[in-house]
Design an enzyme around this catalytic site. Structure first.
Site, mmCIF file in Angstrom:
data_model
loop_
_atom_site.group_PDB
_atom_site.id
_atom_site.type_symbol
_atom_site.label_atom_id
_atom_site.label_comp_id
_atom_site.label_asym_id
_atom_site.label_seq_id
_atom_site.Cartn_x
_atom_site.Cartn_y
_atom_site.Cartn_z
ATOM 1 N N LYS A 128 0.842 -1.192 0.000
ATOM 2 C CA LYS A 128 0.000 0.000 0.000
ATOM 3 C C LYS A 128 0.879 1.244 0.000
ATOM 4 O O LYS A 128 1.997 1.164 0.537
ATOM 5 C CB LYS A 128 -0.970 0.013 1.175
ATOM 6 C CG LYS A 128 -0.408 -0.295 2.559
ATOM 7 C CD LYS A 128 0.666 0.497 3.205
ATOM 8 C CE LYS A 128 0.590 1.955 3.415
ATOM 9 N NZ LYS A 128 1.789 2.518 4.126
ATOM 10 N N TYR A 213 -4.785 3.891 5.866
ATOM 11 C CA TYR A 213 -5.380 3.073 6.945
ATOM 12 C C TYR A 213 -6.689 3.686 7.423
ATOM 13 O O TYR A 213 -7.656 2.976 7.698
ATOM 14 C CB TYR A 213 -4.411 2.951 8.125
ATOM 15 C CG TYR A 213 -3.188 2.121 7.821
ATOM 16 C CD1 TYR A 213 -3.225 0.730 7.927
ATOM 17 C CD2 TYR A 213 -2.003 2.707 7.427
ATOM 18 C CE1 TYR A 213 -2.113 -0.034 7.638
ATOM 19 C CE2 TYR A 213 -0.879 1.952 7.132
ATOM 20 C CZ TYR A 213 -0.945 0.582 7.240
ATOM 21 O OH TYR A 213 0.170 -0.168 6.948
HETATM 22 P P1 NDP Z 1 12.309 1.761 2.922
HETATM 23 O O1 NDP Z 1 12.818 3.087 2.539
HETATM 24 O O2 NDP Z 1 12.722 1.227 4.246
HETATM 25 O O3 NDP Z 1 12.732 0.672 1.832
HETATM 26 C C1 NDP Z 1 12.482 0.838 0.479
HETATM 27 C C2 NDP Z 1 13.481 -0.017 -0.307
HETATM 28 O O4 NDP Z 1 13.187 0.136 -1.684
HETATM 29 C C3 NDP Z 1 14.947 0.418 -0.147
HETATM 30 O O5 NDP Z 1 15.578 -0.138 0.973
HETATM 31 C C4 NDP Z 1 15.548 -0.061 -1.444
HETATM 32 O O6 NDP Z 1 15.835 -1.436 -1.324
HETATM 33 C C5 NDP Z 1 14.402 0.048 -2.439
HETATM 34 N N1 NDP Z 1 14.543 1.215 -3.327
HETATM 35 C C6 NDP Z 1 14.731 1.157 -4.655
HETATM 36 N N2 NDP Z 1 14.828 2.368 -5.181
HETATM 37 C C7 NDP Z 1 14.722 3.253 -4.159
HETATM 38 C C8 NDP Z 1 14.778 4.680 -4.075
HETATM 39 N N3 NDP Z 1 14.936 5.441 -5.163
HETATM 40 N N4 NDP Z 1 14.644 5.251 -2.869
HETATM 41 C C9 NDP Z 1 14.462 4.507 -1.756
HETATM 42 N N5 NDP Z 1 14.396 3.146 -1.778
HETATM 43 C C10 NDP Z 1 14.541 2.521 -2.964
HETATM 44 O O7 NDP Z 1 10.729 1.829 2.790
HETATM 45 P P2 NDP Z 1 9.654 0.870 3.483
HETATM 46 O O8 NDP Z 1 10.151 -0.522 3.482
HETATM 47 O O9 NDP Z 1 9.243 1.468 4.784
HETATM 48 O O10 NDP Z 1 8.404 1.020 2.495
HETATM 49 C C11 NDP Z 1 8.328 0.290 1.273
HETATM 50 C C12 NDP Z 1 6.853 0.128 0.884
HETATM 51 O O11 NDP Z 1 6.193 -0.635 1.879
HETATM 52 C C13 NDP Z 1 6.087 1.445 0.776
HETATM 53 O O12 NDP Z 1 5.189 1.390 -0.292
HETATM 54 C C14 NDP Z 1 5.318 1.518 2.079
HETATM 55 O O13 NDP Z 1 4.113 2.251 1.962
HETATM 56 C C15 NDP Z 1 5.067 0.064 2.362
HETATM 57 N N6 NDP Z 1 4.961 -0.204 3.805
HETATM 58 C C16 NDP Z 1 3.875 -0.913 4.236
HETATM 59 C C17 NDP Z 1 3.702 -1.175 5.572
HETATM 60 C C18 NDP Z 1 2.534 -1.968 6.025
HETATM 61 O O14 NDP Z 1 2.347 -2.083 7.232
HETATM 62 N N7 NDP Z 1 1.750 -2.545 5.118
HETATM 63 C C19 NDP Z 1 4.685 -0.699 6.570
HETATM 64 C C20 NDP Z 1 5.837 -0.024 5.996
HETATM 65 C C21 NDP Z 1 5.929 0.215 4.655
HETATM 66 P P3 NDP Z 1 17.210 -2.078 -1.839
HETATM 67 O O15 NDP Z 1 18.296 -1.390 -1.041
HETATM 68 O O16 NDP Z 1 17.068 -3.514 -1.558
HETATM 69 O O17 NDP Z 1 17.271 -1.758 -3.313
#
Ligand code: NDP
Length: 364
Positions: A128, A213
């Protein structure tokens, strides 16, 4: 009709998640997931959940950080062949071990990776918010339909015991005729460099992140689709965190029955609550939508009775979500939180922003 539709959805959730379902015998191989984006959610929340799953397993990782991906692969017994970068992601089509791609990337990348996954012949579970515009959501649905692949959105609360019990109580008339839902979600976003505060990657501020949410709760607690929305925004644009996206946004939804919902999201205070008011009682959850530790009460005009919900059909909401997608794929059934469900929310999100911008009620 809407209440009927959601009753059916809730019923089918229980059916699909029932242990020992006939279409998913113990001999069936759990379906393989590729996790795309090894960030906070993909790496720290989702990957550790495969041990709680019955029908799902980790099969591959996709990351821009090769060293991190190798470390994660090693920890989970995956070979180097199960590691993909964003550049070679499309070759995942040649990996029969991967059935489902789980997109855990910044919101602005959801559409691209969902569409590429579908073209590679994979089913998709996408976090989401589904994407950052209605047009993107429609393109994702079309790509999955064209490839004959399932698409599900990571609305984990549909698998969380307290939220499931709250929906059941609301539907059974435990609070009488539903008149009003209040749903507020927020946290203090401190880091101005976060992608969540950059419009191109987030699509918006607290509404895209936490407001989803509040909006979901308004819809699943009432079991109705809103017909109008009126919104107001309050953002200090001099604050370096909020040069591109909103901080606080508050909106009212009107439903066909006459019920209303007052929703809020913000990046400047912590809040996590759902309150349903009916003409004979109320149902309150606080915290409402956390990973664990949610609490619920019913009462006539306050928190009179604490409700301990029956255990959910899966060990955790995350395992329930992963296994529900796997079983939907195996049975050829639509997931209960499909791409269409994400699209419905995005239509309302666009109307919320428009209402706040234009200072008027938008009819849906
Ligand atoms: P993070 O910033 O922690 O992680 C995102 C990951 O995406 C990065 O670590 C990286 O992984 C990859 N990535 C690739 N390109 C980019 C870029 N340009 N900038 C930043 N990151 C990039 O985010 P979250 O994990 O918190 O969120 C990811 C998704 O999950 C979002 O859509 C968020 O809304 C959703 N989410 C849902 C939750 C829920 O409870 N359902 C809770 C938290 C988030 P790598 O280093 O491996 O390439």
């Amino acid at each position: 009709m809407e209440i009927g539709r959601r009753d059916i959805l809730l019923g089918s959730a229980a059916l699909l998640l029932a242990p020992g379902g006939s279409a998913c015998a113990a001999t069936d191989r759990p379906l393989g997931y590729a996790i795309v984006g090894l960030g906070y959610y993909g790496l720290n929340v989702i990957i550790p959940q495969f041990v709680n799953c019955t029908h799902s397993r980790l099969a591959a990782v996709v990351s821009g950080d090769r060293a991190k991906a190798q470390r994660v692969a090693r920890e989970h017994g995956l070979s180097d062949k199960a590691i993909y970068s964003y550049a070679d992601f499309d070759t995942i089509r040649d990996n029969p071990d991967v059935d489902i791609v789980y997109v855990c990337l910044p919101n602005g990348m959801h559409a691209e990776y969902t569409i590429r996954a579908a073209r590679a012949g994979k089913h998709v579970l996408c976090e989401k918010p589904m994407a950052i515009s209605v047009a993107e959501c429609e393109a994702m649905i079309a790509a999955c339909r064209k490839a004959d692949r399932k698409l599900m959105i990571g609305y984990r609360c549909h698998f969380e015991a307290h939220n499931l019990e709250a929906m059941r109580l609301a539907r059974s008339g435990a609070a009488g005729k539903i008149r009003y839902v209040r749903s507020e979600h927020g946290f203090v976003q401190r880091d101005p460099t976060k992608w969540r505060l950059k419009r191109a990657l987030s699509g918006g501020g607290s509404l895209m992140d936490m407001g989803i949410y509040s909006l979901q709760a308004a819809r699943y607690m009432t079991g109705e689709e809103p017909v109008a929305v009126t919104a107001r925004e309050s953002t200090d644009r001099r604050d370096p965190r909020f040069t591109e996206v909103e901080d606080m946004i508050d909106w009212t939804l009107e439903f066909p029955s006459g019920a209303m919902a007052g929703c809020l999201s913000m990046y400047s205070a912590n809040q996590n609550r759902i309150l349903l008011m009916g003409d004979t009682g109320r149902i309150e959850l606080e915290p409402a939508t956390r990973y664990d530790g949610n609490e619920m009460w019913t009462g006539k005009d306050g928190r009179e009775r604490k409700i301990v919900p029956p255990p959910g059909p899966a060990k955790t909401q995350f395992a329930g979500q992963l296994d529900h997608m796997a079983q939907s794929v195996r049975r050829g059934q639509e997931p209960i939180v499909s791409g269409e469900e994400g699209l419905r929310d995005m239509r309302i999100v666009e109307a919320i922003y428009r209402s706040a911008r234009e200072g008027r009620t938008i009819r849906l």
